[in-house]
Each structure stands twice: as structure tokens, then as C-alpha cells.
Motif scaffolding. Structure first.
Motif, short mmCIF file in Angstrom:
data_model
loop_
_atom_site.label_atom_id
_atom_site.label_comp_id
_atom_site.label_asym_id
_atom_site.label_seq_id
_atom_site.Cartn_x
_atom_site.Cartn_y
_atom_site.Cartn_z
N VAL A 1 0.69 -1.20 0.12
CA VAL A 1 -0.20 0.02 -0.08
C VAL A 1 0.96 1.23 0.06
O VAL A 1 0.65 2.02 -0.72
CB VAL A 1 -0.92 0.08 1.24
N LEU A 2 1.94 1.19 0.90
CA LEU A 2 2.81 2.35 0.96
C LEU A 2 3.29 2.67 -0.43
O LEU A 2 3.58 3.87 -0.61
CB LEU A 2 3.89 1.99 1.91
N ALA A 3 3.72 1.80 -1.17
CA ALA A 3 4.57 1.74 -2.39
C ALA A 3 3.37 2.07 -3.41
O ALA A 3 3.85 3.17 -4.16
CB ALA A 3 5.17 0.55 -2.75
N GLN A 4 2.37 1.91 -3.23
CA GLN A 4 1.44 2.33 -4.41
C GLN A 4 1.23 3.97 -3.94
O GLN A 4 1.06 4.67 -4.99
CB GLN A 4 0.15 1.72 -4.18
N GLU A 5 1.00 4.10 -2.70
CA GLU A 5 0.60 5.55 -2.34
C GLU A 5 1.96 6.51 -2.77
O GLU A 5 1.89 7.66 -3.45
CB GLU A 5 0.60 5.75 -0.73
N MET A 6 3.19 5.93 -2.66
CA MET A 6 4.52 6.68 -2.95
C MET A 6 4.49 6.95 -4.34
O MET A 6 4.56 8.19 -4.78
CB MET A 6 5.39 5.99 -2.48
N ARG A 7 4.02 5.81 -5.09
CA ARG A 7 4.09 5.93 -6.66
C ARG A 7 3.36 6.92 -6.94
O ARG A 7 3.52 7.93 -7.76
CB ARG A 7 3.87 4.54 -7.43
N ALA A 8 2.03 7.01 -6.40
CA ALA A 8 0.99 7.65 -6.90
C ALA A 8 1.30 9.32 -6.60
O ALA A 8 1.37 10.31 -7.53
CB ALA A 8 -0.28 7.60 -6.34
N GLN B 1 4.00 10.54 -9.19
CA GLN B 1 3.30 10.60 -10.21
C GLN B 1 2.67 11.99 -10.31
O GLN B 1 2.82 12.63 -11.30
CB GLN B 1 2.24 9.55 -10.36
N ALA B 2 2.04 12.25 -9.25
CA ALA B 2 1.31 13.60 -9.13
C ALA B 2 2.13 14.63 -9.13
O ALA B 2 2.08 15.67 -9.92
CB ALA B 2 0.34 13.55 -7.89
N GLU B 3 3.34 14.70 -8.53
CA GLU B 3 4.45 15.69 -8.48
C GLU B 3 4.97 15.77 -9.57
O GLU B 3 4.98 16.94 -10.28
CB GLU B 3 5.29 15.31 -7.43
N THR B 4 5.18 14.63 -10.43
CA THR B 4 5.68 14.63 -11.86
C THR B 4 4.82 15.54 -12.76
O THR B 4 5.13 16.46 -13.49
CB THR B 4 6.19 13.15 -12.26
N ASP B 5 3.37 14.91 -12.55
CA ASP B 5 2.46 15.58 -13.48
C ASP B 5 2.17 17.17 -13.51
O ASP B 5 2.35 17.81 -14.18
CB ASP B 5 1.31 15.03 -13.26
N ARG B 6 2.46 17.42 -11.93
CA ARG B 6 2.30 18.79 -11.67
C ARG B 6 3.50 19.95 -12.28
O ARG B 6 3.10 20.79 -12.96
CB ARG B 6 2.13 18.87 -10.26
N GLN B 7 4.61 19.17 -11.97
CA GLN B 7 5.85 19.56 -12.68
C GLN B 7 5.94 20.13 -14.09
O GLN B 7 6.37 21.04 -14.66
CB GLN B 7 7.03 19.07 -11.92
N LYS B 8 5.30 18.74 -14.74
CA LYS B 8 5.27 18.78 -16.06
C LYS B 8 4.41 19.83 -16.56
O LYS B 8 4.80 20.62 -17.58
CB LYS B 8 4.83 17.37 -16.38
N ALA B 9 3.39 19.87 -15.97
CA ALA B 9 2.27 20.99 -16.47
C ALA B 9 2.70 22.20 -16.17
O ALA B 9 2.62 23.19 -17.14
CB ALA B 9 0.97 20.75 -15.50
N GLU B 10 3.45 22.68 -15.15
CA GLU B 10 4.06 23.95 -14.79
C GLU B 10 4.86 24.37 -15.82
O GLU B 10 5.01 25.40 -16.46
CB GLU B 10 4.79 23.83 -13.50
N LEU B 11 5.78 23.33 -16.09
CA LEU B 11 6.79 23.45 -17.35
C LEU B 11 6.21 23.73 -18.59
O LEU B 11 6.69 24.68 -19.22
CB LEU B 11 7.79 22.17 -17.27
N ASP B 12 5.19 22.92 -18.88
CA ASP B 12 4.68 22.94 -20.37
C ASP B 12 3.85 24.68 -20.33
O ASP B 12 4.10 25.31 -21.22
CB ASP B 12 3.20 22.25 -20.32
N ALA B 13 3.35 24.95 -18.93
CA ALA B 13 2.68 26.30 -19.21
C ALA B 13 3.73 27.45 -19.32
O ALA B 13 3.64 28.30 -20.29
CB ALA B 13 1.98 26.45 -17.79
N GLN B 14 5.13 27.20 -18.68
CA GLN B 14 5.98 28.17 -18.81
C GLN B 14 6.49 28.12 -20.27
O GLN B 14 6.85 29.13 -20.69
CB GLN B 14 7.09 27.58 -17.77
N LEU B 15 6.66 26.72 -20.77
CA LEU B 15 7.11 26.91 -22.06
C LEU B 15 6.09 27.55 -23.06
O LEU B 15 6.50 28.16 -23.98
CB LEU B 15 7.35 25.41 -22.56
#
Lengths: 161, 246
Positions: free
Chosen positions: A80-87, A90-104
Motif C-alpha cells: 500500500v505504501l509503495a502504491q501511495e508513494m508511486r501515486a 506521479q502527481a508531483e511529476t505531472d504537476r511539474q510537467k504541467a508547470e513546465l509546459d505552461a512556462q514553455l
């Protein structure tokens, strides 16, 4: 045959009674109770030892079961912990990607604007240069200086074609 | 060299008669006392240690106990255990008397019919009393075999009664006869060996001597076996009196 001499019977019977009676008394009052108690104690001890061993085995089995249960629980918790961590990651990565996309996208939009401004400026410069060039050419060929508006209009017309 | 001389009862200490019964301490009394003393000492010493894991002597005592106890349990059942002290005494007494009789110059107590008959009579009276106490007058049904024609009943009842009444005789004569015959035979062959050797015919004495050695082994076996037979027959009679099935 001495066995058939009745004169010995009395003594033999008397001593048989005494001896056999003594043996009977010793056996029934001392020996047999002692031995039966020993055998009983032995049987009881063996029984209780076996019961004790059985009990200890039960405890060991219970401990093993508890250990396995704990292990299984830990394993599922880890999952469960591993899944939570992965999620989360994933969310952090998505967020950063979106931010970067917006910036770009913003930067790209800025660059487009600059580019468009540069192109407009270049076009304006080109028009001005073309008008100057047309004025110079007309002066050189000796025609009257055309009105600035006319030249510009003609140029626009050309550019539109 | 009378082979029957060994069976003579000779007084060692003359004692006054008690209520008309001669109580003289004889060679027979001596060997009875020895048999009882040895067997009693053996069982007392064997049972004095009550260790959980028995030593040699303790184990021997427990084996003797278990041997007779199992004999009763198998032949009579647990009700028979009330008679265990008596049957155990009977077994040890006969066994030790028979075995001590194998010693040279000893006296075999059980080679006298009066002794074996007294023991058998005690067994007979005890068994009969147990039968009547447990079954009352119904114990007499023992003498009426079931599933036979009515005409045959009187004849068979007579046969059954006679066979029942001769039990103490057969029980005592079996032990007495075995002991007496064995010891007489040993004496006769011993007489041959001594007679032939003293006549200077030593090589001829070898055969009876070898036979005597073999017979001594056989007699030792019989001494144990007859004690067992007497005891197990007592168990069988007791079982019949208690359960009345045959």
C-alpha cells in the motif's frame, strides 16, 4: 514313597501355611502397593510430560501463525505504501510537467509576439525602403515626384498580389 | 542310592505339637522358608527403589509383577485383579520352590503331593466360593452345558461335576508329578554315572552324564513352566467362576 507318609503331613502343612502366609502378607501389604504406585507414578509422569509437550507444540504453532500473520500484514502495508508513494511521485511529476509546459507555452507565446513584432517592423521598414526606392527611381527617370500616398497604395497592391 | 531318598522329610528341630499338629522344623520347612525368604527379599529389594527409570533389580521386580498382572488381565479381566496378591504369591512361591529344588542337596518342596494339594485345594475353595458369591445358586448352571438334548443332560452333569471336583487333584498332581519324576530321573542317571565310574567304567559313564546335563536344562525349564501352568490354570478357573462362560 516318602510322599505318602502321613506322619509328615502335619509339619508340611503347618510350615506351608506359615511360609505362604508370610509371603502373601509381605507381597499384598508392602511389595504390591509399592510397585503399583511406582507404575502409576510413571504412567502419570509420562502422561503429564506428553501433555506438556503437546501444549508447548501448540504454543509454538500459535507463535508461528502469529509471525506469519504479522509478516503478511507488513507485506500488504508495504504494498500500500509503495502504491501511495508511486501515486504521489506521479502527481508531483505531472504537476511539474504541467508547470513546465505552461512556462514553455508562455515563453513560446512571448517569442511569437517578438517575432511578429519584428516581422511587422521588417515589413514596415521594407515598405518604407521600397517607397524610398520607388521615389529614387522616379526621380532618376525624371518623372514627377508622385505623391507619397499613391506610392504606398501601389506598393500595398503589389504586396497583396 | 535310592532315588526316592531325596524326597524324605527329615526333622531338623523337633517342635512340640500345636493343637495336635506336628510343627517340627524339617528339611521341607527349611526350603520353604528359604524360598519365601529369597522371593520376599527379592521383591522387597526390587520394590524399595521407586525410580521413574528403573534399575536392573527394580526392572526385574516390575517385570515379575507385570507378568502375573497381565496374565490375570488377559485371562480373567480387571475383576480378577482383586486376586492378584494371592496369584502373585502362588506364582513366586511355586517358582522359587521349584528353582531351589534344582540346587544339589536341596529339597524340592513342590515334589510332595500334600503341599501341592494344599495349594490346589486353596485355589479350588477360593474359586468355588467366588462362583457362589457372585452368582449364588446360579453358579450350578456351570455344570449344565447348553445346547444339548435333554436326555443327555443327567449324564453330562455328572461328567461336569466329576471334572470340576477332580480339578484340585489334576492341578496338584501335575505339579507334584513333574517335580518328582524329574528329580527321580536326575537321581537315577546320577546313580549311573557314579556307579559306572566307581566300577572303573568311566567311558561308559559319559553318555548318562551328558544326558544328565541335558535333563538338568530340561528340569530348569519345567521348574519355570510348571509354576506358570499352575498360575494360569488358577486364572482360568477364576475366570470361569467370575464370568461363567465356557
Amino acid at each position: 514313597m516318602p510322599q505318602l507318609d502321613p506322619s509328615t503331613f502335619g509339619s508340611q502343612l503347618f510350615w506351608l501355611l506359615v511360609c505362604f502366609g508370610a509371603l502373601y502378607l509381605v507381597l499384598s501389604f508392602i511389595v504390591i502397593p509399592r510397585i503399583s504406585r511406582t507404575l502409576e507414578t510413571r504412567a502419570e509422569t509420562m502422561e503429564s510430560d506428553l501433555a506438556e509437550a503437546e501444549k508447548l507444540r501448540g504454543q509454538a504453532e500459535a507463535a508461528l501463525a502469529a509471525y506469519e500473520e504479522a509478516l503478511a500484514e507488513a507485506r500488504s502495508r508495504a504494498l500500500v505504501l509503495a502504491q501511495e508513494m508511486r501515486a504521489e511521485v506521479q502527481a508531483e511529476t505531472d504537476r511539474q510537467k504541467a508547470e513546465l509546459d505552461a512556462q514553455l507555452a508562455e515563453q513560446a507565446a512571448g517569442a511569437d509576439k517578438i517575432l511578429a513584432a519584428a516581422r511587422d517592423a521588417a515589413m514596415a521598414d521594407l515598405k518604407t525602403a521600397a517607397a524610398e526606392l520607388v521615389g529614387d527611381v522616379m526621380q532618376a527617370i525624371g518623372t514627377d515626384k508622385a505623391a507619397d500616398g499613391d506610392v504606398a497604395k501601389a506598393l500595398d497592391k503589389v504586396a497583396a498580389e | 542310592m535310592d532315588p526316592m531318598h531325596q524326597f524324605e522329610v527329615q526333622p531338623i528341630i523337633e517342635l512340640p505339637a500345636l493343637a495336635g499338629i506336628d510343627t517340627s522344623f524339617t528339611n521341607s520347612s527349611l526350603w520353604m522358608v528359604l524360598a519365601v525368604g529369597l522371593s520376599g527379599m527379592f521383591m522387597l529389594m526390587a520394590s524399595s527403589r521407586t525410580a521413574l527409570v528403573p534399575g536392573r533389580l527394580q526392572l526385574m521386580g516390575e517385570m515379575a509383577y507385570g507378568f502375573v498382572a497381565n496374565m490375570i488381565k488377559e485371562n480373567v479381566g480387571t475383576e480378577g485383579m482383586r486376586f492378584f496378591p494371592f496369584i502373585f504369591s502362588l506364582f513366586l512361591f511355586i517358582l522359587f520352590c521349584n528353582m531351589l529344588g534344582m540346587l544339589p542337596y536341596s529339597f524340592t518342596v513342590t515334589s510332595h503331593l500334600i503341599v501341592t494339594f494344599a495349594l490346589a485345594a486353596v485355589v479350588f475353595v477360593m474359586v468355588t466360593a467366588v462362583g457362589f458369591i457372585r452368582h449364588g445358586i446360579g453358579f450350578l448352571k456351570l455344570f449344565v452345558p447348553s445346547g444339548i438334548p435333554v436326555v443327555m443332560v443327567p449324564l453330562l452333569v455328572i461328567i461336569e461335576v466329576i471334572s470340576y471336583l477332580t480339578r484340585p487333584v489334576s492341578l496338584s498332581v501335575r505339579l507334584f508329578g513333574n517335580m518328582m519324576a524329574g528329580h527321580t530321573m536326575l537321581k537315577i542317571f546320577g546313580g549311573f554315572v557314579v556307579g559306572l565310574s566307581s566300577a572303573g567304567l568311566v567311558p561308559l559313564a559319559i553318555a548318562p552324564f551328558a544326558l544328565m546335563v541335558a535333563l538338568t536344562g530340561l528340569e530348569l525349564l519345567i521348574a519355570g513352566l510348571q509354576a506358570y501352568v499352575f498360575t494360569i490354570l488358577t486364572c482360568i478357573y477364576l475366570n470361569e467362576a467370575i464370568h461363567m462362560d465356557h
